[in-house]
Design an enzyme around this catalytic site. Sequence first.
Site, PDB file in Angstrom:
ATOM      1  N   GLY A  82       0.817  -1.348  -0.022  1.00 30.65           N
ATOM      2  CA  GLY A  82       0.232  -0.642   0.311  1.00 30.65           C
ATOM      3  C   GLY A  82       0.565   1.420  -0.115  1.00 30.65           C
ATOM      4  O   GLY A  82       2.279   1.040   0.034  1.00 30.65           O
ATOM      5  N   THR A 121      -7.871   5.966  10.770  1.00 35.83           N
ATOM      6  CA  THR A 121      -8.340   7.025   9.915  1.00 35.83           C
ATOM      7  C   THR A 121      -9.530   8.427  10.487  1.00 35.83           C
ATOM      8  O   THR A 121     -10.211   8.080  11.821  1.00 35.83           O
ATOM      9  CB  THR A 121      -8.916   6.699   9.212  1.00 35.83           C
ATOM     10  OG1 THR A 121      -9.749   7.399   8.482  1.00 35.83           O
ATOM     11  CG2 THR A 121     -10.729   5.725   9.740  1.00 35.83           C
ATOM     12  N   TYR A 145     -17.005   2.596   6.028  1.00 39.09           N
ATOM     13  CA  TYR A 145     -15.869   2.492   6.357  1.00 39.09           C
ATOM     14  C   TYR A 145     -15.337   2.741   7.780  1.00 39.09           C
ATOM     15  O   TYR A 145     -14.066   2.635   8.704  1.00 39.09           O
ATOM     16  CB  TYR A 145     -14.735   2.994   5.263  1.00 39.09           C
ATOM     17  CG  TYR A 145     -13.490   3.325   5.267  1.00 39.09           C
ATOM     18  CD1 TYR A 145     -12.124   2.498   4.714  1.00 39.09           C
ATOM     19  CD2 TYR A 145     -12.503   4.962   5.844  1.00 39.09           C
ATOM     20  CE1 TYR A 145     -11.039   3.401   5.050  1.00 39.09           C
ATOM     21  CE2 TYR A 145     -11.367   5.677   6.210  1.00 39.09           C
ATOM     22  CZ  TYR A 145     -10.098   4.104   5.751  1.00 39.09           C
ATOM     23  OH  TYR A 145      -9.301   4.535   5.663  1.00 39.09           O
ATOM     24  N   LYS A 160     -13.301   0.909  10.765  1.00 41.83           N
ATOM     25  CA  LYS A 160     -11.936   1.264  11.432  1.00 41.83           C
ATOM     26  C   LYS A 160     -12.590   1.207  12.140  1.00 41.83           C
ATOM     27  O   LYS A 160     -11.572   0.925  13.247  1.00 41.83           O
ATOM     28  CB  LYS A 160     -12.123   2.654  11.009  1.00 41.83           C
ATOM     29  CG  LYS A 160     -10.804   2.771   8.370  1.00 41.83           C
ATOM     30  CD  LYS A 160      -9.768   1.048   9.000  1.00 41.83           C
ATOM     31  CE  LYS A 160      -8.220   2.126   9.305  1.00 41.83           C
ATOM     32  NZ  LYS A 160      -7.472   1.076   8.770  1.00 41.83           N
TER      33      LYS A 160
HETATM   34  N1  NAP Z   1      -5.682   6.654   2.240  1.00 38.48           N
HETATM   35  C1  NAP Z   1      -5.550   7.503   3.327  1.00 38.48           C
HETATM   36  O1  NAP Z   1      -6.500   8.608   2.524  1.00 38.48           O
HETATM   37  C2  NAP Z   1      -6.294   7.588   4.745  1.00 38.48           C
HETATM   38  C3  NAP Z   1      -6.481   8.017   4.948  1.00 38.48           C
HETATM   39  C4  NAP Z   1      -6.761   8.104   7.077  1.00 38.48           C
HETATM   40  C5  NAP Z   1      -6.827   6.257   6.905  1.00 38.48           C
HETATM   41  N2  NAP Z   1      -5.498   6.194   6.110  1.00 38.48           N
HETATM   42  C6  NAP Z   1      -5.613   4.736   6.691  1.00 38.48           C
HETATM   43  O2  NAP Z   1      -4.077   4.228   6.486  1.00 38.48           O
HETATM   44  C7  NAP Z   1      -3.359   2.732   6.557  1.00 38.48           C
HETATM   45  C8  NAP Z   1      -2.884   2.894   4.847  1.00 38.48           C
HETATM   46  O3  NAP Z   1      -3.485   3.082   3.674  1.00 38.48           O
HETATM   47  P1  NAP Z   1      -3.070   3.294   2.043  1.00 38.48           P
HETATM   48  O4  NAP Z   1      -4.060   5.021   1.785  1.00 38.48           O
HETATM   49  O5  NAP Z   1      -1.659   2.912   2.150  1.00 38.48           O
HETATM   50  O6  NAP Z   1      -3.473   2.692   1.486  1.00 38.48           O
HETATM   51  P2  NAP Z   1      -3.863   1.653   1.005  1.00 38.48           P
HETATM   52  O7  NAP Z   1      -2.637   2.540  -0.699  1.00 38.48           O
HETATM   53  O8  NAP Z   1      -4.987   1.173  -0.227  1.00 38.48           O
HETATM   54  O9  NAP Z   1      -3.360  -0.010   0.647  1.00 38.48           O
HETATM   55  C9  NAP Z   1      -4.068  -0.856   1.660  1.00 38.48           C
HETATM   56  C10 NAP Z   1      -3.160  -1.867   1.430  1.00 38.48           C
HETATM   57  O10 NAP Z   1      -3.940  -3.285   2.038  1.00 38.48           O
HETATM   58  C11 NAP Z   1      -4.183  -3.980   1.431  1.00 38.48           C
HETATM   59  N3  NAP Z   1      -5.902  -5.292   1.789  1.00 38.48           N
HETATM   60  C12 NAP Z   1      -6.780  -5.484   1.048  1.00 38.48           C
HETATM   61  N4  NAP Z   1      -7.541  -5.495   1.745  1.00 38.48           N
HETATM   62  C13 NAP Z   1      -6.472  -7.106   1.996  1.00 38.48           C
HETATM   63  C14 NAP Z   1      -6.453  -8.257   2.017  1.00 38.48           C
HETATM   64  N5  NAP Z   1      -7.742  -8.920   1.640  1.00 38.48           N
HETATM   65  N6  NAP Z   1      -5.586  -8.864   2.880  1.00 38.48           N
HETATM   66  C15 NAP Z   1      -4.355  -8.282   2.210  1.00 38.48           C
HETATM   67  N7  NAP Z   1      -4.236  -7.414   2.485  1.00 38.48           N
HETATM   68  C16 NAP Z   1      -5.167  -6.142   1.840  1.00 38.48           C
HETATM   69  C17 NAP Z   1      -4.225  -3.403  -0.024  1.00 38.48           C
HETATM   70  O11 NAP Z   1      -4.227  -5.002  -1.310  1.00 38.48           O
HETATM   71  P3  NAP Z   1      -4.350  -4.427  -2.772  1.00 38.48           P
HETATM   72  O12 NAP Z   1      -3.810  -3.543  -3.172  1.00 38.48           O
HETATM   73  O13 NAP Z   1      -3.988  -5.641  -2.751  1.00 38.48           O
HETATM   74  O14 NAP Z   1      -5.539  -4.192  -2.308  1.00 38.48           O
HETATM   75  C18 NAP Z   1      -3.419  -2.018   0.264  1.00 38.48           C
HETATM   76  O15 NAP Z   1      -1.760  -2.993  -0.092  1.00 38.48           O
HETATM   77  C19 NAP Z   1      -4.997   2.259   6.629  1.00 38.48           C
HETATM   78  O16 NAP Z   1      -5.192   1.741   7.427  1.00 38.48           O
HETATM   79  C20 NAP Z   1      -6.189   3.304   6.107  1.00 38.48           C
HETATM   80  O17 NAP Z   1      -7.409   2.919   6.304  1.00 38.48           O
HETATM   81  C21 NAP Z   1      -5.735   5.908   4.654  1.00 38.48           C
END
Ligand code: NAP
Length: 316
Positions: A10, A100, A124, A128
């Site tokens: 991710g 989040t 979502y 979380k």
């Molecule tokens: N993105 C935002 O704006 C945001 C905001 C606030 C908090 N967060 C939190 O920050 C953290 C990191 O987010 P990020 O932005 O780095 O997210 P991301 O780029 O979407 O990465 C999430 C990862 O989780 C993997 N994943 C999803 N379903 C899965 C499963 N069933 N088994 C194993 N892996 C799985 C995804 O794999 P695939 O690529 O194969 O789907 C992806 O590699 C998360 O906890 C998120 O909730 C994110």
Amino acid sequence: MRILLIGQDGQVGQELLKTLAPIGERVGVGRSQLDLTQPDQIQQVITEVAPHLIVNAAAYTAVDKAEAEPEVAHAINAAATRKIAELAQQAGAPLIHISTDYVFDGGKNTPYTETDATHPLSVYGQSKLAGEAAVQQVAEQSSDFRYAILRTAWVYGVCGKGNFVKTMLRLGAERPEVRVVADQVGTPTWAAEIARAIATLATQWIDPTPNGDVNSSDLSGIYHFTNSGVTSWYDFAVAIFEEAEALGIPLKLKQVTPITTAEYPTPAQRPAYSVLANQKIQQVLKVPAPQWRQSLRQMLTELYSTTYESNYSLRR
Ligand SMILES: NC(=O)c1ccc[n+]([C@@H]2O[C@H](COP(=O)([O-])OP(=O)(O)OC[C@H]3O[C@@H](n4cnc5c(N)ncnc54)[C@H](OP(=O)(O)O)[C@@H]3O)[C@@H](O)[C@H]2O)c1
């Protein structure tokens, strides 16, 4: 020191691979090595790796899609998080888990602190929050389980599948006008800064003395961490285009038009205000939070050198 990094592919996971490298031996797993919908796989991986620390950067992050598949969102963000926490506790490994700003409803107009009441507006956000509760329940049942839940917001990075910055650059390269919501405010946060904050936390769990009086058992709890400053999605988009132009990234765009949330309906409701207060993490862990625009500039410079200069398409 062996660190199990779940979610290595991710946006944040890819940055963690870099920042955790000096701390210990990283064992990174992506979905193909560990599917979080499969509890047996979680057990197998944690047993095999026998980590001293677990960092969970994986999550179901498709905010709008989650409204249509709440079971999958809850399985990954809540049930799998509970399983990881239980197994971390059994292994004697601290857990760093990411959450989040969407656990809040946006009803405040001053930054949310770690003790403010939660009230997610979306599936979502609910999933979380259930993940946070699961980690805390495991901690309540075991006094020696150490954990940190790092809530962050509006994440973008060079790596990973996509984000607001990459979407804006793609639209700006294709169209003369983009319309962007101006009545939701928060803090854009570079994945690299989140990874740095997590590495600082991890370092202090290994050696709790570098800042003097930090005791490892005092570190457990919820922390808010974002870049600093406040902006709207509209102003963020304007800044992306200004910085991109300064770097020479090619754009067709002539105009960014502010619109209201009502003019851009989405399946999931989002908080109108989701600024997180960074004071606790700054005081306890001495983690700096650079201004969001400074980090945006750094990220675009990195993206420009890795993507445009090597002629890759942003659609990749
Ligand atoms: N993105 C935002 O704006 C945001 C905001 C606030 C908090 N967060 C939190 O920050 C953290 C990191 O987010 P990020 O932005 O780095 O997210 P991301 O780029 O979407 O990465 C999430 C990862 O989780 C993997 N994943 C999803 N379903 C899965 C499963 N069933 N088994 C194993 N892996 C799985 C995804 O794999 P695939 O690529 O194969 O789907 C992806 O590699 C998360 O906890 C998120 O909730 C994110």
